[in-house]
Design an enzyme around this catalytic site. Structure first.
Site, PDB file in Angstrom:
ATOM      1  N   TYR A  59       0.827  -1.211   0.000  1.00  0.00           N
ATOM      2  CA  TYR A  59       0.000   0.000   0.000  1.00  0.00           C
ATOM      3  C   TYR A  59       0.865   1.267   0.000  1.00  0.00           C
ATOM      4  O   TYR A  59       0.349   2.357  -0.219  1.00  0.00           O
ATOM      5  CB  TYR A  59      -0.933   0.056   1.219  1.00  0.00           C
TER       6      TYR A  59
ATOM      7  N   HIS B 261       1.072 -11.639   1.880  1.00  0.00           N
ATOM      8  CA  HIS B 261      -0.010 -10.890   1.227  1.00  0.00           C
ATOM      9  C   HIS B 261      -0.766 -11.716   0.177  1.00  0.00           C
ATOM     10  O   HIS B 261      -1.984 -11.690   0.122  1.00  0.00           O
ATOM     11  CB  HIS B 261       0.558  -9.606   0.607  1.00  0.00           C
TER      12      HIS B 261
END
Ligand code: A2P
Length: 275
Positions: free
Chosen positions: A49, A107
């Site tokens: 992010y 992730h």
């Protein structure tokens, strides 16, 4: 403040947290501070992010002691390895400006790279060394989970997956429940665009309960025993989204929302996509 759920390896996770994707560092800093002031105690970020610095600054700005917070981050596929996972953690901690993270996640499984088992072995070591409180995965399918559990005997505390009224992930939830894995819902409101908040079933329930569509959907996650991490950059919506612990949905209304499911094909395919 959100209620909590106990995790397999001893930590406890709030039932509702603050999602931070997509937001840049500056927006994240303000939004995280607002969220913590509004009562959020779980903040979810990721290397990918590119806003871990903003998360750390927002936490400091909130003035709430670090030990009262539950911070999650995740690492990308280049860190899939035993030593590499430890390095990924150090880098995240450095960007966050914190002493530790509570929950560290792989992730995406990236099965074509085929190193997620080694990444998991790395997380197991970090847990054993006390460098994180909880370990888990994100976007893992039952087949991926089978492999890491078989290889290590260690079950993830959490699997964070795409989950909303149009993508209810029935099979994954059943697999997790059987093994004590907490299911965490990313894009719990259906993501940007959020068509589900405009669905007549949801808007009718919102009217009947005197709540907003987002509150109805987030309460649905809670009724199903999930941890939801809605993202918002808007202070009013940030506050609204955690104000869901003073009402409950009738079982038939939970079922009516679950019936909006469009099936597994509506979810991002983690055998194909990943970073
Ligand atoms: P915004 O940041 O402008 O509030 P998800 O968490 O499912 O990925 O969804 C996030 C999307 O839903 C964002 O576009 C966010 O926009 C929007 N959103 C978040 N909270 C609410 C709410 N209470 N009502 C309507 N839209 C919301």
């Amino acid at each position: 403040m959100a209620e909590t759920i106990p995790l397999l390896h001893g930590a406890t996770i709030p039932r509702l947290g603050f999602g931070t994707s997509p937001m840049d560092d500056a927006t994240t800093e303000t939004a995280v501070a607002t969220a913590i002031e509004a009562g959020y105690r779980l903040v979810d970020t990721a290397e990918n992010y590119a806003n871990e610095r903003g998360v750390g600054r927002g936490i400091k700005a909130s003035g709430v002691p670090r030990e009262q917070l539950f911070v999650t981050t995740k690492f990308n596929k280049r860190w899939h390895g035993v030593e590499l996972a430890a390095q990924a953690l150090e880098r995240s901690i450095d960007r966050l400006g914190l002493d530790y993270v509570d929950l560290l996640l792989i992730h995406w499984p990236n099965p074509r790279q085929d190193r997620y088992v080694q990444a998991w072995e790395g997380l197991v070591q970090l847990l054993e060394q006390g460098r994180v409180r909880a370990i888990g995965t994100s976007n893992f399918k039952p087949t991926h989970l089978d492999r890491i559990i078989e290889a290590t005997g260690v079950v993830p505390d959490v699997n964070q997956i795409q989950l909303s009224p149009s993508v209810t992930r029935t099979a994954a939830r059943a697999y997790h429940a059987e093994r004590g894995i907490v299911t965490e819902s990313w894009s719990p409101l259906g993501g940007g665009g959020a068509d589900e908040l405009r669905h007549p079933i949801v808007t009718e329930l919102a009217e009947r309960y005197g709540r907003t569509p987002a509150q109805i959907v987030l309460r649905w996650h809670v009724e199903l025993g999930l941890v939801a991490i809605p993202k918002s950059a808007n202070p009013d919506r940030i506050r609204q989204n955690i104000d869901i612990f003073d009402f409950s949905l009738a079982p038939e209304d939970v079922a009516a929302i679950s019936a909006l499911d469009r099936g597994e094909s509506a979810a991002v395919d983690s055998d194909v996509f990943g970073h």
